[in-house]
Write an enzyme that holds these catalytic residues in place. Structure first.
Site, mmCIF file in Angstrom:
data_model
loop_
_atom_site.group_PDB
_atom_site.id
_atom_site.type_symbol
_atom_site.label_atom_id
_atom_site.label_comp_id
_atom_site.label_asym_id
_atom_site.label_seq_id
_atom_site.Cartn_x
_atom_site.Cartn_y
_atom_site.Cartn_z
ATOM 1 N N HIS A 196 0.866 -1.184 0.000
ATOM 2 C CA HIS A 196 0.000 0.000 0.000
ATOM 3 C C HIS A 196 0.905 1.238 0.000
ATOM 4 O O HIS A 196 1.992 1.209 0.600
ATOM 5 C CB HIS A 196 -0.834 0.076 1.290
ATOM 6 C CG HIS A 196 -2.143 -0.636 1.267
ATOM 7 N ND1 HIS A 196 -2.696 -1.207 2.401
ATOM 8 C CD2 HIS A 196 -3.047 -0.839 0.278
ATOM 9 C CE1 HIS A 196 -3.868 -1.729 2.104
ATOM 10 N NE2 HIS A 196 -4.117 -1.532 0.820
ATOM 11 N N CYS A 238 -2.539 2.778 9.231
ATOM 12 C CA CYS A 238 -3.561 1.810 8.800
ATOM 13 C C CYS A 238 -4.774 1.827 9.725
ATOM 14 O O CYS A 238 -5.885 1.511 9.305
ATOM 15 C CB CYS A 238 -2.999 0.394 8.786
ATOM 16 S SG CYS A 238 -1.631 0.144 7.668
HETATM 17 N N1 ARG Z 1 -4.217 -7.169 6.573
HETATM 18 C C1 ARG Z 1 -4.563 -5.944 5.940
HETATM 19 C C2 ARG Z 1 -4.512 -6.115 4.433
HETATM 20 O O1 ARG Z 1 -3.605 -6.741 3.961
HETATM 21 C C3 ARG Z 1 -3.661 -4.848 6.379
HETATM 22 C C4 ARG Z 1 -4.068 -3.502 5.884
HETATM 23 C C5 ARG Z 1 -3.150 -2.429 6.323
HETATM 24 N N2 ARG Z 1 -3.677 -1.175 6.061
HETATM 25 C C6 ARG Z 1 -3.047 -0.164 5.448
HETATM 26 N N3 ARG Z 1 -3.641 0.987 5.381
HETATM 27 N N4 ARG Z 1 -1.887 -0.339 4.864
HETATM 28 O O2 ARG Z 1 -5.339 -5.625 3.714
#
Ligand code: ARG
Length: 261
Positions: free
Chosen positions: A160, A254
């Protein structure tokens, strides 16, 4: 924010998730609560979403939408396991009277969108490569009326945008160049010549997954080196321990969906 009451690592959709690693949910809730208290202590207002059974990643509230100038561009998750989270975010914004634009394209909200209000008159930075798809960048621009700059992510550990780059005030960013394609690195250098540059160690400690109010930078306590760099640049680092939530592949940013009225 959304409490990790139902947090678990039941599936692996990013390289940080390992379904065989035990998760201490009570500890996750405690650490998350400290983060919430830290934000409140800094004078911020925190709204809460009700956590839902069967949505173990719902604690990562940043992924549910992206707001700019009082408008909301909704999320459409890449993975089926998280798809239902979008409705909870949508309901929240509707109940608060926001202008909500429903997405047709795959995008994970603030996971892949960042806003820098005083850079070039207001710039949206958007990641692609792992989760959010390029057509969503154009859709976000139409929904929000701000220019969107597409940046290509190339390292699956930084799946991300918000684990590789963050706005540290209204005009500047901090980022880890190695997470981006060579061309996207050139774009970032052109747009932000004074950016704070993080290294591999800062990024691996989830240091970039931070939230800043322009003065105080709330970041993962493991990112001690990055905290030092931010301090040298004139910011006040506020370390928070979120080790349990790192097991799901996330940290401070996150867990927080920022509301830009
Ligand atoms: N387990 C989640 C996923 O892989 C983690 C998300 C993390 N969030 C973020 N904003 N990077 O989607």
């Amino acid at each position: 924010m959304c409490s990790p009451e139902h947090f678990a690592v039941e599936y692996a959709i990013n390289p940080w998730m390992d379904v065989t690693t035990p998760v201490d949910r009570d500890l996750a809730v405690k650490q998350w609560d400290r983060l919430r208290e830290t934000l409140v202590g800094l004078g911020h207002e925190v709204h809460l979403l009700t956590p839902e059974h069967g949505l173990p990643d719902m604690v990562y509230a940043a992924n549910g939408a992206f707001t700019v100038d009082g408008s909301v561009y909704g999320a459409r998750f890449k993975h089926e396991q998280r798809a239902a989270e979008a409705a909870a975010h949508h309901a929240f914004y509707e109940s608060q009277g926001w202008r909500f634009v429903a997405p047709s394209e795959t995008n994970e909200g603030e996971g892949d969108f960042a806003y820098v209000p005083e850079a070039h008159g207001g710039l949206i930075l958007a990641g692609h490569g792992f989760r959010t798809e390029i057509p969503a960048h154009a859709e976000a621009q139409e929904a929000l009326g701000r220019p969107v700059v597409s940046l290509r992510l190339i390292d699956p550990r930084f799946y991300h945008l918000d684990v590789a780059l963050a706005a540290i005030d209204d005009a500047n960013v901090v980022y880890f160049p190695g997470a981006f394609s060579a061309a996207s690195q050139r774009v970032l250098t052109q747009l932000f010549p004074d950016a704070v540059i993080a290294d591999d160690e800062d990024a691996m400690a989830f240091g970039l997954n931070l939230v800043s109010d322009g003065a105080n930078v709330v970041l993962n306590s493991e990112a001690t080196r990055l905290a030092g760099k931010l301090k040298a640049a004139g910011y006040t680092p506020v370390p928070v321990e979120l080790a349990e939530l790192k097991k799901g592949g996330g940290s401070v940013k996150c867990c927080i969906a920022e509301l830009r009225h």
